[in-house]
Design an enzyme around this catalytic site. Structure first.
Site: not given
Ligand code: AMP
Length: 178
Positions: A64, A101
């Site tokens: 994305r 996450e």
């Molecule tokens: P992080 O590494 O935890 O910052 O996760 C970021 C990545 O996971 C991004 O590429 C987001 O597209 C996806 N992502 C994580 N949490 C969500 C969420 N609650 N909704 C949509 N996409 C998420």
């Protein structure tokens, strides 16, 4: 701070889906933005304004991060470099493992697309724990380039991703902060 009108439009457009893809996750679906070309243009204009004159390259994180990153790079008239999920790039590339996450993953980047000393905008649609963006910034740093800016459409503030990015000393911008 993004214009209040843009924030309002995005809040009305982005869909929140509870318990996807796992229980407890509030998934933010940005896809409805693409149903409104004018709104997409406003998002790009806002993100490009944050980075104009401040970066030499835009790096977008699969997948994305590509949807907005390429358009930001075109608006700034700078190159775009892809940060990909593991196993998709032909050599030469370097990789970095990180925690998500939900789950864990690895990203990779070509080693012949960035130049040492370049100021890099790292862009993704959403900042959650910051693990993905931190890994991307490490890939950029390992090649002698500088993570100068991070931008997102959405920052899920409670997950403290921004805290994790502080060590890079880069500017951070997100249109929406939940
Ligand atoms: P992080 O590494 O935890 O910052 O996760 C970021 C990545 O996971 C991004 O590429 C987001 O597209 C996806 N992502 C994580 N949490 C969500 C969420 N609650 N909704 C949509 N996409 C998420």
């Amino acid at each position: 701070m993004a214009p209040a009108e843009l924030i309002q439009k995005l809040e009305n457009t982005i869909e929140t889906i509870p318990d996807f893809p796992q229980p407890g996750i509030l998934f933010k679906d940005i896809c409805p933005i693409f149903l409104q070309p004018k709104l997409y243009e406003e998002v790009i204009a806002d993100l490009a304004a944050f980075s104009r004159g401040k970066v030499d390259v835009v790096c977008g994180i699969e997948s994305r991060g590509y949807l907005f990153g390429i358009a930001i790079a075109i608006a700034l008239d700078v190159p775009f470099v892809l940060i990909r999920k593991a196993g998709k790039l032909p050599p030469p590339f370097i990789g970095e493992k990180y925690d998500l996450e939900y789950g864990s993953a690895e990203i990779e980047m070509k080693t012949n697309h960035l130049k040492a000393g370049q100021r890099v905008l790292i862009h993704d649609d959403l900042l959650a724990t910051g693990g993905t963006t931190e890994a991307a910034a490490k890939l950029v740093s390992k090649q002698g380039a500088t993570p100068a800016q991070f931008s997102f459409l959405i920052n899920l503030k409670d997950l403290n991703g921004e805290e994790r990015l502080k060590k890079f000393g880069a500017e951070v911008y997100s249109i929406l902060n939940y």
